[in-house]
Design a protein around this motif. Structure first.
Motif, PDB file in Angstrom:
ATOM      1  N   ASN A 131       0.868  -1.170   0.000  1.00 50.88           N
ATOM      2  CA  ASN A 131       0.000   0.000   0.000  1.00 50.88           C
ATOM      3  C   ASN A 131       0.903   1.217   0.000  1.00 50.88           C
ATOM      4  OD1 ASN A 131       0.332   1.027   2.915  1.00 50.88           O
ATOM      5  ND2 ASN A 131      -0.181  -1.141   3.199  1.00 50.88           N
ATOM      6  N   LEU A 132       0.309   2.337  -0.230  1.00 53.20           N
ATOM      7  CA  LEU A 132       1.037   3.593  -0.288  1.00 53.20           C
ATOM      8  C   LEU A 132       0.663   4.414   0.933  1.00 53.20           C
ATOM      9  CD1 LEU A 132       2.714   5.673  -1.987  1.00 53.20           C
ATOM     10  CD2 LEU A 132       0.536   6.383  -2.970  1.00 53.20           C
ATOM     11  N   SER A 133       1.639   4.904   1.649  1.00 47.94           N
ATOM     12  CA  SER A 133       1.400   5.759   2.800  1.00 47.94           C
ATOM     13  C   SER A 133       2.128   7.072   2.576  1.00 47.94           C
ATOM     14  CB  SER A 133       1.903   5.087   4.079  1.00 47.94           C
ATOM     15  OG  SER A 133       1.636   5.913   5.193  1.00 47.94           O
ATOM     16  N   VAL A 134       1.403   8.169   2.729  1.00 46.73           N
ATOM     17  CA  VAL A 134       1.968   9.501   2.530  1.00 46.73           C
ATOM     18  C   VAL A 134       1.857  10.248   3.852  1.00 46.73           C
ATOM     19  CG1 VAL A 134       1.789  11.661   1.241  1.00 46.73           C
ATOM     20  CG2 VAL A 134       1.181   9.493   0.135  1.00 46.73           C
ATOM     21  N   ALA A 135       2.970  10.729   4.357  1.00 45.18           N
ATOM     22  CA  ALA A 135       2.952  11.509   5.594  1.00 45.18           C
ATOM     23  C   ALA A 135       2.019  12.708   5.425  1.00 45.18           C
ATOM     24  CB  ALA A 135       4.360  11.979   5.936  1.00 45.18           C
ATOM     25  N   GLY A 172      -7.142  16.323  10.897  1.00 43.11           N
ATOM     26  CA  GLY A 172      -5.977  16.066  11.731  1.00 43.11           C
ATOM     27  C   GLY A 172      -4.707  16.071  10.906  1.00 43.11           C
ATOM     28  N   THR A 173      -3.685  15.429  11.428  1.00 39.59           N
ATOM     29  CA  THR A 173      -2.382  15.396  10.761  1.00 39.59           C
ATOM     30  C   THR A 173      -1.959  13.953  10.490  1.00 39.59           C
ATOM     31  OG1 THR A 173      -1.251  15.474  12.899  1.00 39.59           O
ATOM     32  CG2 THR A 173      -1.647  17.583  11.759  1.00 39.59           C
ATOM     33  N   SER A 174      -2.924  13.089  10.263  1.00 39.57           N
ATOM     34  CA  SER A 174      -2.654  11.673  10.009  1.00 39.57           C
ATOM     35  C   SER A 174      -2.150  11.452   8.592  1.00 39.57           C
ATOM     36  CB  SER A 174      -3.937  10.865  10.204  1.00 39.57           C
ATOM     37  OG  SER A 174      -4.429  11.034  11.504  1.00 39.57           O
ATOM     38  N   PRO A 175      -1.517  10.296   8.349  1.00 39.52           N
ATOM     39  CA  PRO A 175      -1.074   9.980   6.988  1.00 39.52           C
ATOM     40  C   PRO A 175      -2.246   9.680   6.056  1.00 39.52           C
ATOM     41  CG  PRO A 175      -0.400   8.261   8.539  1.00 39.52           C
ATOM     42  CD  PRO A 175      -1.105   9.316   9.318  1.00 39.52           C
ATOM     43  N   PHE A 176      -2.011   9.863   4.776  1.00 41.74           N
ATOM     44  CA  PHE A 176      -2.953   9.490   3.720  1.00 41.74           C
ATOM     45  C   PHE A 176      -2.517   8.117   3.229  1.00 41.74           C
ATOM     46  CE2 PHE A 176      -3.800   9.450  -0.927  1.00 41.74           C
ATOM     47  CZ  PHE A 176      -5.185   9.537  -0.889  1.00 41.74           C
ATOM     48  N   ARG A 177      -3.467   7.170   3.129  1.00 41.20           N
ATOM     49  CA  ARG A 177      -3.134   5.797   2.744  1.00 41.20           C
ATOM     50  C   ARG A 177      -3.904   5.408   1.488  1.00 41.20           C
ATOM     51  NH1 ARG A 177      -1.150   2.731   7.176  1.00 41.20           N
ATOM     52  NH2 ARG A 177      -0.587   1.265   5.545  1.00 41.20           N
ATOM     53  N   VAL A 178      -3.260   4.668   0.610  1.00 48.49           N
ATOM     54  CA  VAL A 178      -3.887   4.144  -0.597  1.00 48.49           C
ATOM     55  C   VAL A 178      -3.856   2.623  -0.518  1.00 48.49           C
ATOM     56  CG1 VAL A 178      -3.740   3.994  -3.122  1.00 48.49           C
ATOM     57  CG2 VAL A 178      -3.167   6.142  -1.953  1.00 48.49           C
ATOM     58  N   ALA A 179      -4.980   2.000  -0.809  1.00 47.33           N
ATOM     59  CA  ALA A 179      -5.157   0.541  -0.854  1.00 47.33           C
ATOM     60  C   ALA A 179      -5.241  -0.099   0.526  1.00 47.33           C
ATOM     61  CB  ALA A 179      -4.088  -0.145  -1.695  1.00 47.33           C
ATOM     62  N   THR A 180      -5.509   0.701   1.549  1.00 48.65           N
ATOM     63  CA  THR A 180      -5.669   0.140   2.892  1.00 48.65           C
ATOM     64  C   THR A 180      -6.427   1.122   3.779  1.00 48.65           C
ATOM     65  OG1 THR A 180      -4.536  -1.034   4.681  1.00 48.65           O
ATOM     66  CG2 THR A 180      -3.498   0.989   3.868  1.00 48.65           C
ATOM     67  N   PHE A 181      -6.772   0.661   4.977  1.00 50.15           N
ATOM     68  CA  PHE A 181      -7.547   1.450   5.922  1.00 50.15           C
ATOM     69  C   PHE A 181      -6.645   2.140   6.929  1.00 50.15           C
ATOM     70  CE2 PHE A 181     -10.143   1.577   9.919  1.00 50.15           C
ATOM     71  CZ  PHE A 181     -11.031   2.542   9.499  1.00 50.15           C
ATOM     72  N   MET A 182      -6.585   3.416   6.866  1.00 53.82           N
ATOM     73  CA  MET A 182      -5.869   4.273   7.803  1.00 53.82           C
ATOM     74  C   MET A 182      -4.498   3.715   8.148  1.00 53.82           C
ATOM     75  SD  MET A 182      -8.953   5.928   9.961  1.00 53.82           S
ATOM     76  CE  MET A 182     -10.425   6.443   9.091  1.00 53.82           C
ATOM     77  N   ASP A 183      -3.969   4.067   9.288  1.00 54.16           N
ATOM     78  CA  ASP A 183      -2.624   3.666   9.693  1.00 54.16           C
ATOM     79  C   ASP A 183      -2.733   2.907  11.011  1.00 54.16           C
ATOM     80  OD1 ASP A 183       0.090   3.404   9.884  1.00 54.16           O
ATOM     81  OD2 ASP A 183       0.454   5.471  10.509  1.00 54.16           O
ATOM     82  N   PHE A 184      -3.296   1.708  10.945  1.00 57.77           N
ATOM     83  CA  PHE A 184      -3.492   0.882  12.126  1.00 57.77           C
ATOM     84  C   PHE A 184      -2.507  -0.278  12.097  1.00 57.77           C
ATOM     85  CE2 PHE A 184      -7.529   2.988  11.974  1.00 57.77           C
ATOM     86  CZ  PHE A 184      -7.991   3.003  13.275  1.00 57.77           C
ATOM     87  N   ALA A 199     -12.449   7.813   5.086  1.00 55.39           N
ATOM     88  CA  ALA A 199     -12.032   6.633   4.320  1.00 55.39           C
ATOM     89  C   ALA A 199     -13.055   6.337   3.226  1.00 55.39           C
ATOM     90  CB  ALA A 199     -11.902   5.419   5.237  1.00 55.39           C
ATOM     91  N   LEU A 200     -12.571   5.819   2.079  1.00 53.45           N
ATOM     92  CA  LEU A 200     -13.434   5.390   0.975  1.00 53.45           C
ATOM     93  C   LEU A 200     -13.234   3.889   0.780  1.00 53.45           C
ATOM     94  CD1 LEU A 200     -15.426   5.975  -1.300  1.00 53.45           C
ATOM     95  CD2 LEU A 200     -13.480   6.629  -2.742  1.00 53.45           C
ATOM     96  N   GLN A 201     -14.300   3.143   1.030  1.00 50.07           N
ATOM     97  CA  GLN A 201     -14.265   1.685   0.960  1.00 50.07           C
ATOM     98  C   GLN A 201     -14.984   1.186  -0.293  1.00 50.07           C
ATOM     99  OE1 GLN A 201     -16.535  -0.193   4.065  1.00 50.07           O
ATOM    100  NE2 GLN A 201     -15.778  -2.220   3.596  1.00 50.07           N
ATOM    101  N   VAL A 202     -14.434   0.148  -0.920  1.00 51.53           N
ATOM    102  CA  VAL A 202     -15.092  -0.551  -2.028  1.00 51.53           C
ATOM    103  C   VAL A 202     -14.977  -2.045  -1.768  1.00 51.53           C
ATOM    104  CG1 VAL A 202     -14.684   1.240  -3.761  1.00 51.53           C
ATOM    105  CG2 VAL A 202     -12.989  -0.549  -3.451  1.00 51.53           C
ATOM    106  N   ASN A 203     -16.044  -2.780  -2.082  1.00 50.31           N
ATOM    107  CA  ASN A 203     -15.991  -4.242  -1.959  1.00 50.31           C
ATOM    108  C   ASN A 203     -17.064  -4.846  -2.851  1.00 50.31           C
ATOM    109  OD1 ASN A 203     -18.437  -4.158  -0.496  1.00 50.31           O
ATOM    110  ND2 ASN A 203     -17.361  -3.969   1.440  1.00 50.31           N
TER     111      ASN A 203
END
Length: 180
Positions: A33-37, A146-158, A79-83
């Motif tokens: 996945n991609l994580s952007v600070a 907030g100041t959380s990271p932006f994530r692609v292909a996954t749910f938040m930064d857990f 978050a944007l979820q698809v399934n």
């Protein structure tokens, strides 16, 4: 040009092989996945109009597959979820999971097919689109910023939570209009 992120998948990636899309394996365990600070360019305001959109090509149906998200274990944003059963846009009003709100749309997403998905907010209305057609509409409340990271292909930064998308994502775009 400003480089605000780097992409380091655990599997081989090339624009020749993947056509400019992010490819995640069917058995995606959260490592691809991609994580952007945090970056102000990826943060829309609490009441800004916005669009989150992209092309998705699922190769497996995971129960919780997220196109993109912003947040972490202690501070949720959106978050944007698809399934296989449709899509949903989630947001928090104060950063806590106990205040999550959502707009959902039910439809079938077949495997190995490209779909364009989008979530938009104009005023207080959130709309979910599939291939340019509105699938659901809901009323938006203020989004927590907030100041959380932006994530692609996954749910938040857990840590330890793997709600990853299995497939391809292409032309993902987050745009907003700041009315302040």
């Amino acid at each position: 040009s400003h480089d605000i992120c780097s992409f380091s998948p655990s599997s081989t990636y090339s624009t020749t092989i993947n056509g400019g899309s992010i490819a995640t394996p069917t058995t995606n365990n959260g490592s691809d996945n991609l994580s952007v600070a945090h970056n102000a360019a990826l943060t829309f305001g609490a009441s800004d109009d916005f669009t989150v959109e992209g092309w998705v090509y699922l190769t497996a149906h995971n129960t919780y597959s997220f196109l993109c998200s912003k947040g972490n274990a202690s501070t949720r944003e959106w978050a944007l979820q698809v399934n296989s059963g449709g899509m949903a846009f989630y947001w928090s009003t104060n950063g806590s999971s106990s205040t999550d709100s959502s707009v959902t749309a039910s439809f079938t997403l077949n495997l190995n097919t490209w779909y364009h998905v989008a979530a938009t907010r104009a005023g207080s209305t959130i709309r979910l689109f599939l291939n340019g057609i509105v699938q659901s509409t809901g009323t938006s409340t203020t989004l927590y910023i907030g100041t959380s990271p932006f994530r692609v292909a996954t749910f938040m930064d857990f840590t330890g939570i793997s709600h990853c998308l299995a497939g391809h994502i292409s032309d993902l775009r987050v745009t907003y209009r700041d009315w302040e």
